[in-house]
Design a protein around this motif. Structure first.
Motif, mmCIF file in Angstrom:
data_model
loop_
_atom_site.group_PDB
_atom_site.id
_atom_site.type_symbol
_atom_site.label_atom_id
_atom_site.label_comp_id
_atom_site.label_asym_id
_atom_site.label_seq_id
_atom_site.Cartn_x
_atom_site.Cartn_y
_atom_site.Cartn_z
ATOM 1 N N MET A 1 71.996 -10.557 33.013
ATOM 2 C CA MET A 1 71.937 -11.198 31.703
ATOM 3 C C MET A 1 71.660 -12.690 31.862
ATOM 4 N N LEU A 2 70.763 -13.160 31.034
ATOM 5 C CA LEU A 2 70.410 -14.575 31.019
ATOM 6 C C LEU A 2 70.803 -15.136 29.654
ATOM 7 N N ASN A 3 71.853 -15.946 29.619
ATOM 8 C CA ASN A 3 72.311 -16.539 28.375
ATOM 9 C C ASN A 3 72.006 -18.030 28.387
ATOM 10 N N ILE A 4 71.277 -18.470 27.364
ATOM 11 C CA ILE A 4 70.803 -19.844 27.286
ATOM 12 C C ILE A 4 71.301 -20.475 25.997
ATOM 13 N N VAL A 5 71.793 -21.699 26.107
ATOM 14 C CA VAL A 5 72.088 -22.513 24.937
ATOM 15 C C VAL A 5 70.978 -23.553 24.864
ATOM 16 N N ILE A 6 70.257 -23.596 23.740
ATOM 17 C CA ILE A 6 69.262 -24.647 23.531
ATOM 18 C C ILE A 6 69.879 -25.640 22.572
ATOM 19 N N PHE A 7 69.821 -26.895 22.952
ATOM 20 C CA PHE A 7 70.616 -27.922 22.312
ATOM 21 C C PHE A 7 69.761 -29.148 22.040
ATOM 22 N N GLY A 8 70.118 -29.884 21.039
ATOM 23 C CA GLY A 8 69.431 -31.130 20.743
ATOM 24 C C GLY A 8 69.627 -31.471 19.286
ATOM 25 N N PRO A 9 69.309 -32.692 18.932
ATOM 26 C CA PRO A 9 69.489 -33.117 17.549
ATOM 27 C C PRO A 9 68.528 -32.402 16.610
ATOM 28 N N PRO A 10 68.780 -32.488 15.296
ATOM 29 C CA PRO A 10 67.845 -31.897 14.339
ATOM 30 C C PRO A 10 66.444 -32.451 14.573
ATOM 31 N N GLY A 11 65.458 -31.565 14.603
ATOM 32 C CA GLY A 11 64.075 -31.990 14.798
ATOM 33 C C GLY A 11 63.641 -32.112 16.245
ATOM 34 N N SER A 12 64.502 -31.729 17.185
ATOM 35 C CA SER A 12 64.157 -31.881 18.605
ATOM 36 C C SER A 12 63.241 -30.771 19.118
ATOM 37 N N GLY A 13 63.020 -29.719 18.320
ATOM 38 C CA GLY A 13 62.113 -28.651 18.721
ATOM 39 C C GLY A 13 62.801 -27.394 19.210
ATOM 40 N N LYS A 14 64.075 -27.238 18.888
ATOM 41 C CA LYS A 14 64.821 -26.069 19.358
ATOM 42 C C LYS A 14 64.186 -24.761 18.903
ATOM 43 N N GLY A 15 63.819 -24.686 17.618
ATOM 44 C CA GLY A 15 63.231 -23.450 17.089
ATOM 45 C C GLY A 15 61.897 -23.131 17.731
ATOM 46 N N THR A 16 61.048 -24.129 17.846
ATOM 47 C CA THR A 16 59.719 -23.947 18.459
ATOM 48 C C THR A 16 59.853 -23.496 19.904
ATOM 49 N N GLN A 17 60.702 -24.162 20.657
ATOM 50 C CA GLN A 17 60.853 -23.821 22.076
ATOM 51 C C GLN A 17 61.586 -22.492 22.252
ATOM 52 N N SER A 18 62.495 -22.171 21.344
ATOM 53 C CA SER A 18 63.185 -20.875 21.413
ATOM 54 C C SER A 18 62.184 -19.731 21.346
ATOM 55 N N GLU A 19 61.209 -19.840 20.447
ATOM 56 C CA GLU A 19 60.194 -18.789 20.319
ATOM 57 C C GLU A 19 59.445 -18.584 21.634
ATOM 58 N N LYS A 20 59.117 -19.669 22.310
ATOM 59 C CA LYS A 20 58.393 -19.571 23.579
ATOM 60 C C LYS A 20 59.283 -18.976 24.680
ATOM 61 N N ILE A 21 60.556 -19.351 24.685
ATOM 62 C CA ILE A 21 61.499 -18.809 25.678
ATOM 63 C C ILE A 21 61.672 -17.304 25.464
ATOM 64 N N ILE A 22 61.822 -16.891 24.206
ATOM 65 C CA ILE A 22 61.985 -15.472 23.878
ATOM 66 C C ILE A 22 60.782 -14.678 24.361
ATOM 67 N N ALA A 23 59.588 -15.203 24.090
ATOM 68 C CA ALA A 23 58.362 -14.507 24.497
ATOM 69 C C ALA A 23 58.262 -14.379 26.011
ATOM 70 N N LYS A 24 58.627 -15.411 26.738
ATOM 71 C CA LYS A 24 58.494 -15.387 28.201
ATOM 72 C C LYS A 24 59.587 -14.573 28.881
ATOM 73 N N TYR A 25 60.823 -14.703 28.399
ATOM 74 C CA TYR A 25 61.962 -14.115 29.110
ATOM 75 C C TYR A 25 62.539 -12.863 28.444
ATOM 76 N N GLY A 26 62.034 -12.488 27.273
ATOM 77 C CA GLY A 26 62.479 -11.272 26.598
ATOM 78 C C GLY A 26 63.923 -11.316 26.129
ATOM 79 N N LEU A 27 64.346 -12.425 25.577
ATOM 80 C CA LEU A 27 65.733 -12.591 25.154
ATOM 81 C C LEU A 27 65.909 -12.314 23.663
#
Length: 190
Positions: A1-27
């Motif tokens: 299991m790979l559990n990741i916390v993506i963190f940063g202030p509002p507007g830092s790109g968490k949602g955008t980068q989450s989509e790319k992480i999900i696509a690459k790592y199947g989370l």
């Protein structure tokens, strides 16, 4: 299991980068913001409570978020891991997440902190507000949300530094450049 916390202030790109992480790592993706927006849209009791906090640029209380997250985690089966987007936002939430995952024999493998300058954050959020029509993307609320983040949320960084899972990610540049930095951090712990 790979559990990741993506963190940063509002507007830092968490949602955008989450989509790319999900696509690459199947989370699986757990976004407390998405869950809260859905509750608000459906005008549930939780949604009404949450909206009153969000509209003022404040955090929804820990107990509400933790209960909501625990229910969501229980619905996941046979996932390769989870990316937590927008959670934890307080040290108490980080401790609760640790306990939830320990019950499953898991832990947070990596905490990715997207670091973006204040002026860049404001410009990104104002632009997002123009494009998406999100009511909380106006200058007054944005500044309050960034202040709340700095005061209440940034201590979570110290929690994950102590856990040994913290990775600072420069969050300015192209989406692909940022994602390459993120991938390198994830691959270093896999």
């Amino acid at each position: 299991m790979l559990n990741i916390v993506i963190f940063g202030p509002p507007g830092s790109g968490k949602g955008t980068q989450s989509e790319k992480i999900i696509a690459k790592y199947g989370l699986a993706h757990i976004s407390t913001g998405d869950i809260l927006r859905q509750e608000i849209k459906e005008e549930t009791e939780l949604g009404k409570q949450a909206k009153s906090y969000i509209d003022q640029g404040e955090l929804v209380p820990d107990a509400t978020i933790i209960d909501m997250l625990e229910k969501k985690l229980e619905t996941l089966n046979n996932e390769q891991g989870v990316i937590f987007d927008g959670f934890p936002r307080t040290v108490d939430q980080a401790g609760a997440l640790k306990k939830m995952l320990q019950k499953r024999g898991e832990d947070v493998n990596v905490m990715l902190n997207l670091e973006v300058g204040r002026e860049e954050l404001i410009q990104r959020l104002l632009k997002r507000g123009e494009v998406s029509g999100r009511s909380d993307d106006n200058l007054e609320t944005i500044e309050k949300r960034i202040h709340v983040y700095e005061e209440q949320t940034s201590p979570v960084i110290e929690f994950y530094k102590a856990e040994g899972s913290y990775h600072a990610i420069p969050g300015e540049g192209s989406i692909d450049e940022i994602f390459e930095r993120i991938s390198n951090a994830i691959d270093s712990v896999k």
